[in-house]
Design an enzyme around this catalytic site. Structure first.
Site, PDB file in Angstrom:
ATOM      1  N   GLY B  13      19.921  41.149  35.351  1.00 34.03           N
ATOM      2  CA  GLY B  13      18.987  40.328  34.569  1.00 34.03           C
ATOM      3  C   GLY B  13      17.564  40.845  34.743  1.00 34.03           C
ATOM      4  N   ASP B 144      16.290  35.506  41.452  1.00 36.99           N
ATOM      5  CA  ASP B 144      17.022  34.595  42.345  1.00 36.99           C
ATOM      6  C   ASP B 144      16.508  34.630  43.780  1.00 36.99           C
ATOM      7  OD1 ASP B 144      18.645  33.675  40.328  1.00 36.99           O
ATOM      8  OD2 ASP B 144      20.112  35.265  40.599  1.00 36.99           O
ATOM      9  N   MET B 190      17.016  28.276  36.629  1.00 33.11           N
ATOM     10  CA  MET B 190      18.017  29.256  37.023  1.00 33.11           C
ATOM     11  C   MET B 190      18.303  29.195  38.530  1.00 33.11           C
ATOM     12  SD  MET B 190      17.106  32.576  34.704  1.00 33.11           S
ATOM     13  CE  MET B 190      17.940  32.791  33.121  1.00 33.11           C
ATOM     14  N   GLY B 191      19.356  29.882  38.935  1.00 37.92           N
ATOM     15  CA  GLY B 191      19.740  29.917  40.345  1.00 37.92           C
ATOM     16  C   GLY B 191      21.149  29.399  40.506  1.00 37.92           C
ATOM     17  N   ARG B 192      22.110  30.257  40.267  1.00 33.90           N
ATOM     18  CA  ARG B 192      23.511  29.828  40.294  1.00 33.90           C
ATOM     19  C   ARG B 192      23.946  29.499  41.716  1.00 33.90           C
ATOM     20  NH1 ARG B 192      27.725  28.924  36.215  1.00 33.90           N
ATOM     21  NH2 ARG B 192      25.820  29.013  35.028  1.00 33.90           N
ATOM     22  N   GLN B 297      11.840  31.294  31.447  1.00 36.36           N
ATOM     23  CA  GLN B 297      11.276  31.322  32.799  1.00 36.36           C
ATOM     24  C   GLN B 297      11.168  32.729  33.371  1.00 36.36           C
ATOM     25  OE1 GLN B 297      14.230  29.278  35.737  1.00 36.36           O
ATOM     26  NE2 GLN B 297      15.244  29.279  33.753  1.00 36.36           N
ATOM     27  N   ARG B 298      12.170  33.558  33.104  1.00 38.35           N
ATOM     28  CA  ARG B 298      12.148  34.854  33.767  1.00 38.35           C
ATOM     29  C   ARG B 298      11.399  35.919  32.964  1.00 38.35           C
ATOM     30  NH1 ARG B 298      18.450  37.031  33.196  1.00 38.35           N
ATOM     31  NH2 ARG B 298      18.059  38.288  31.345  1.00 38.35           N
TER      32      ARG B 298
END
Lengths: 417, 417
Positions: B13, B144, B190-192, B297-298
């Site tokens: 990503g 992340d 985000m952040g699985r 966001q990213r």
């Protein structure tokens, strides 16, 4: 008779720049202390007037009021509350007059969109209908950009900038990922009836981004839409879709209303973006990502349009100047003189022609196929997102002001809304 | 033997600052033309190496390379592709060597997260395992923030800043509306597996915002969560919830997987945010709004952290310097010296200790109740979002660079992946 005090309130959905208008109103009133006494703000819009919940803005320092210019949201609280007609609810109007009298209020500044213009218009008629002398001036505000007469509405330019910038950035992202991963990115934007905000996504086409826009003004045709997306992906390897929350089928059903139910059978409220994304996945198999910007878009003061902030302030300032000149039942407007170089002046419109009128995207702002914007639209939008007006940062975060919001002592009995 | 060329590629990503690392790599290589020949970029990551699809970065002007520093996304394209082990797919390694030989490549710079570090590690072993002399250096990148050893990962600081700023702004918005309308705002981030990004939302608590965070590290307990939200709303009139996409029930089921089906019975992929919002509505009746930031966001280079941009550049620069010094199989790292004033140095870690190791939030970074961040976490996060590094704007939009990406002439037969 002593000089009159002013009432100011914020109404409806708040924006990144409504406080810039508040700043314009209060700073200008402070400059005319010979004409205007105190500015009382309604806590939570007109509800503050009805419940005599007034905020004494004179308790705020000049620095705090100046900081409103770069603070998003409604510093005094807003409300979703529309006054009924005089016939339907005379009690509320009598109460307003009671409060205005008790606090010597002769100026009424209402900062809002179409519904709020209606409230302001009704108040402006009090002199005539109920014999209470008041000057009511509406300060336009709405991210939806759907007020008539004025060329644009404060709040819109900043949302448009946010959506254009975000769409550009996310499109660069999906372009990077398209070879082995995401090929379609869907961003959902506000605009239940008018597609102005969605149109702003179209500004990125200038930078070569393949973008398909779904406007509320264009009835959704699934087959045609899916073909349009495929064409873009075939040509560019990826595609960005900007979908308005108000996008709907010919029968009026919103895309977001898919009759989805959770495991317990509860109807689920979803966004239009996941619906569109899943639809594309089913038809073409493209991996997708989707975003719903929601409040982020209208509160994004960090990326506000300088033009928008300036106009929001100027319209607030002008409202006070119009009041001092003796006007009632009007709204200051942005009157465009030219697109490029962008020139405008601040004009004035009668509230009777503003209240309850919605301005949609003209058909010639939308491309023939219904999925893009025309050069005419681009020329209209471009100046509204011009310029950056960054807030001050400390420790990495914007320094937004929270006012003291000191209450004015109540003089009346409580009132049930 | 002539000096060797370098291979650089972006993997996984993309982020707002991965191109700043590319800028650091290429500018530094250009400064050491006596040691390093050309920098060839892989089109779409390692796939570019396997398919001999190389980009000749020497065709780009100094100005274009400099502009990478403020351009989000992956300028050369990224990929999600992990090399298998040498035993499982020797053919791919042989092909890599074939391509490296054909183009005289002796340096391998791979810019990515944990999976990519594994690929880079495997390449770094080629000298030993297959007798091809190569120096492989990993340039860390991941929003992340889950790479080990390095104090933080480029890309994370900017996402953290975006989430903190957006959460602050949206919270101001809902606070304005809470009297008659929205009382709860939910933002999905985000952040699985790791809650670093969600934690950034907790930075707004310093400004008095009532916020509840749902981390992937804390098993979701619906009853306890609903009580926490009610307590905040009772106390403040509103509440903001930051939910990580990876938030899950004790049995591992993600909140986003609600088994929802559309009218046709198709399973619907939704976000965690609408699930959380609907849950609160059912339990407490609060009106809600929700947002899913996703790629916004990213890719949000417009609000990138200056610290993050600087570190992304420095790590790219350091990677080249380490290569010139003869290092192989390492990753430059950020080694924190102090929180306040924030001081760090660029260090180095062996790839064998980086590949396939995930760094989660320490439990003492999360408050006892599981819904907030601790002072220790705040001290860790605060410096990472410090400073603004605005891109250049023209006509209201950031001017991000799109490179020419001129292909290097192929010398080999095609290769099927």
């Amino acid at each position: 008779m002593a000089k009159k005090n002013a009432f100011y309130a914020q109404s409806g959905g708040v924006t990144a720049v409504i406080n810039a208008s508040a700043c314009g109103v209060i700073q200008t009133a402070r400059k005319h202390k010979d004409k205007i006494g105190k500015v009382y703000a309604g806590r939570n819009g007109i509800i503050g007037a009805l419940t005599e919940d007034l905020i004494d803005t004179s308790k705020e320092t000049d620095a705090a009021i100046a900081a409103l210019r770069s603070t998003p949201s409604g510093a005094f609280g807003s409300c979703r509350f529309k006054l009924k007609s005089l016939e339907a609810n005379k009690r509320e109007y009598e109460r307003l007059i009671e409060v205005f009298k008790a606090h010597n209020i002769g100026y009424f500044f209402y900062n809002g969109g179409g519904d709020s213009a209606d409230t302001c218009f009704k108040v402006s008629q009090l002199s005539e209908s109920m014999g209470y002398p008041i000057q009511a001036i509406h300060v336009p505000k709405t991210v939806d950009n759907d007020l008539p007469i004025t060329d644009c509405c404060p709040g819109f330019g900043s949302v448009a900038k946010y959506i254009a910038v975000s769409t550009l950035e996310a499109s660069f992202d999906v372009r990077s990922m398209a070879k082995t991963s995401t090929r379609v990115f869907v961003i959902e934007v506000m605009g239940r009836h008018a597609g102005w905000i969605a149109a702003a996504g179209g500004l990125v086409a200038d930078q070569g981004i393949p973008v398909v826009i779904l406007f509320p003004e264009i009835e959704f045709d699934q087959k045609k839409f899916l073909a349009a997306v495929k064409k873009k992906v075939d040509a560019s390897g990826y595609c960005t879709i900007v979908v308005s929350e108000g996008c709907h089928y010919p029968d009026g059903k919103f895309l977001a209303e898919q009759g989805t139910r959770d495991a317990f059978g509860h109807a689920q409220l979803g966004g239009a973006a996941p619906v569109v994304a899943n639809m594309i996945k089913l038809a073409h198999g493209y991996k997708f990502h989707w975003a719903v910007a929601d409040y982020l878009q209208r509160s994004a003061r960090h990326i506000a349009s300088k033009t928008d902030v300036k106009q929001a302030y100027e319209l607030g300032k002008k409202a006070v100047e119009l009041a001092i000149k003796g006007h009632n039942s009007v709204m200051p407007t942005v009157d465009r003189i030219s697109d490029s170089p962008y020139k405008y002046k601040i004009g004035m419109a009668p509230l009777s022609k503003v209240a309850n009128v919605e301005k949609f995207m003209p058909r010639d702002f939308i491309s023939k196929d219904g999925y893009g914007i025309t050069e005419k639209c681009r020329r209209y939008l471009a100046p509204l997102i011009q310029g950056e007006d960054y807030p001050r940062y400390e420790d990495g975060l914007p320094q937004y002001v929270t006012l003291k919001n000191v209450a004015v002592a109540k003089k009346l009995k409580a009132f049930e809304i």
